[in-house]
Design a protein around this motif. Structure first.
Motif, mmCIF file in Angstrom:
data_model
loop_
_atom_site.group_PDB
_atom_site.id
_atom_site.type_symbol
_atom_site.label_atom_id
_atom_site.label_comp_id
_atom_site.label_asym_id
_atom_site.label_seq_id
_atom_site.Cartn_x
_atom_site.Cartn_y
_atom_site.Cartn_z
ATOM 1 N N ALA A 1 -2.291 7.285 -4.957
ATOM 2 C CA ALA A 1 -3.538 7.952 -4.601
ATOM 3 C C ALA A 1 -3.635 8.110 -3.098
ATOM 4 N N ALA A 2 -4.368 9.136 -2.677
ATOM 5 C CA ALA A 2 -4.531 9.388 -1.247
ATOM 6 C C ALA A 2 -5.394 8.326 -0.595
ATOM 7 N N LEU A 3 -6.229 7.658 -1.379
ATOM 8 C CA LEU A 3 -7.134 6.654 -0.830
ATOM 9 C C LEU A 3 -6.854 5.313 -1.488
ATOM 10 N N PRO A 4 -5.942 4.498 -0.926
ATOM 11 C CA PRO A 4 -5.578 3.232 -1.570
ATOM 12 C C PRO A 4 -6.734 2.265 -1.718
ATOM 13 N N TYR A 5 -7.775 2.375 -0.907
ATOM 14 C CA TYR A 5 -8.904 1.459 -1.005
ATOM 15 C C TYR A 5 -10.072 2.071 -1.778
ATOM 16 N N PRO B 1 0.801 -1.228 0.000
ATOM 17 C CA PRO B 1 0.000 0.000 0.000
ATOM 18 C C PRO B 1 0.827 1.269 0.000
ATOM 19 N N THR B 2 2.075 1.202 0.461
ATOM 20 C CA THR B 2 2.899 2.407 0.488
ATOM 21 C C THR B 2 3.289 2.864 -0.916
ATOM 22 N N LYS B 3 3.142 1.995 -1.903
ATOM 23 C CA LYS B 3 3.493 2.366 -3.267
ATOM 24 C C LYS B 3 2.351 3.070 -3.983
ATOM 25 N N ARG C 1 -5.602 -6.245 0.247
ATOM 26 C CA ARG C 1 -5.420 -5.419 -0.953
ATOM 27 C C ARG C 1 -6.679 -4.641 -1.292
ATOM 28 N N SER C 2 -7.813 -5.101 -0.832
ATOM 29 C CA SER C 2 -9.071 -4.389 -1.028
ATOM 30 C C SER C 2 -9.906 -4.592 0.228
ATOM 31 N N ILE C 3 -10.849 -3.707 0.456
ATOM 32 C CA ILE C 3 -11.658 -3.793 1.660
ATOM 33 C C ILE C 3 -12.430 -5.101 1.716
ATOM 34 N N ASP C 4 -12.832 -5.635 0.579
ATOM 35 C CA ASP C 4 -13.581 -6.895 0.575
ATOM 36 C C ASP C 4 -12.793 -8.040 1.206
ATOM 37 N N GLU C 5 -11.447 -7.969 1.143
ATOM 38 C CA GLU C 5 -10.629 -9.025 1.745
ATOM 39 C C GLU C 5 -10.629 -8.950 3.263
ATOM 40 N N LEU C 6 -11.125 -7.833 3.807
ATOM 41 C CA LEU C 6 -11.197 -7.686 5.259
ATOM 42 C C LEU C 6 -12.146 -8.710 5.866
ATOM 43 N N TRP C 7 -13.173 -9.077 5.119
ATOM 44 C CA TRP C 7 -14.192 -9.969 5.677
ATOM 45 C C TRP C 7 -13.788 -11.441 5.593
#
Length: 244
Positions: free
Chosen positions: A75-79, A70-72, A176-182
């Protein structure tokens, strides 16, 4: 990045300390023979990039064609905007009601992790969540709300008069995406906070290589009642949001 992890002792190292320890890249050698450092976020190897001026110690960067980190992200909003693809409106209403009942706890947890967190920032984040439909994620729990708020926006000196640096939050590189949080066990999810210098002049957002430090945030262990927050926040937030 202005910090990396030294594999020899597991401690953070700055470009200045790296140069003092390993020197500059040798003249006439195409491949850098100096040791690689590691990224504190994704644990991939980093190499030292020389500064553009004589008095600059440079920075650390990921190798070409390295994997996701994510540090690469530029954009200000990586997700991206936290808007669920298939929202659950019934659950969304319930989660929002729960959040409003526990708003002091949410504010408290965010203030622990975000330096100089401001009451008006919290008010704006609630409005953003309403506008983007953040509450509609089907598996969203109240315990996750403070961290989702933190990754939804950057926190800058512009919205908090006592904040000097620019802060950005990510989840660990396995998200890598918010969906992977679940679908990721909670114990494998780590919230990270990156600190940048505030942009100057015409620059609007920090550049990735300007990251001065990355820390792992304290994990949220539970929902607590009767948390103590600042008197100002306790007064203006209920008035602005129409809650008790």
């Amino acid at each position: 990045m202005k910090t990396a992890i030294d594999p020899f002792d597991g401690q953070k190292i700055t470009p200045e300390n790296y140069l003092a320890r390993w020197g500059h890249k040798a003249l006439g050698i195409q491949e850098d023979q100096r040791p690689r450092m590691y990224c504190n976020v994704c644990e991939q190897t980093l190499h030292h990039v020389a500064g553009r001026t004589r008095d600059s110690a440079g920075h650390f960067a990921h190798l070409p064609k390295s994997g996701f980190c994510p540090t690469k992200a530029t954009a200000a909003l990586p997700y991206g905007h936290l808007t669920p693809t298939h929202p659950d409106p019934v659950r969304a209403k319930w989660i929002r009601e729960q959040a409003m009942q526990h708003w002091q706890w949410i504010f408290h947890e965010m203030a622990i992790r975000c330096p100089n967190f401001d009451a008006y920032e919290f008010i704006e984040l609630i409005k953003v969540a309403d506008r983007d439909g953040l509450w509609g994620y089907r598996n969203l729990t109240l315990l996750q709300v403070p961290e989702l708020f933190l990754v939804s926006r950057d926190f800058t000196p512009r919205t908090s008069k006592f904040r000097k640096a620019w802060f950005r939050f990510w989840f660990s590189a396995n998200i890598r995406s918010i969906d992977e949080l679940w679908i990721t066990p909670p114990e494998n999810v780590q919230l990270l906070r990156a600190e940048f210098p505030a942009p100057k002049g015409r620059q609007k957002t920090p550049y990735p290589h300007e990251i001065e430090d990355v820390i792992k945030c304290q994990q949220i262990m539970g929902i607590h009642e009767n948390v103590k927050i600042r008197d100002f926040a306790a007064r203006v937030i209920p008035e602005a949001l129409g809650i008790k």
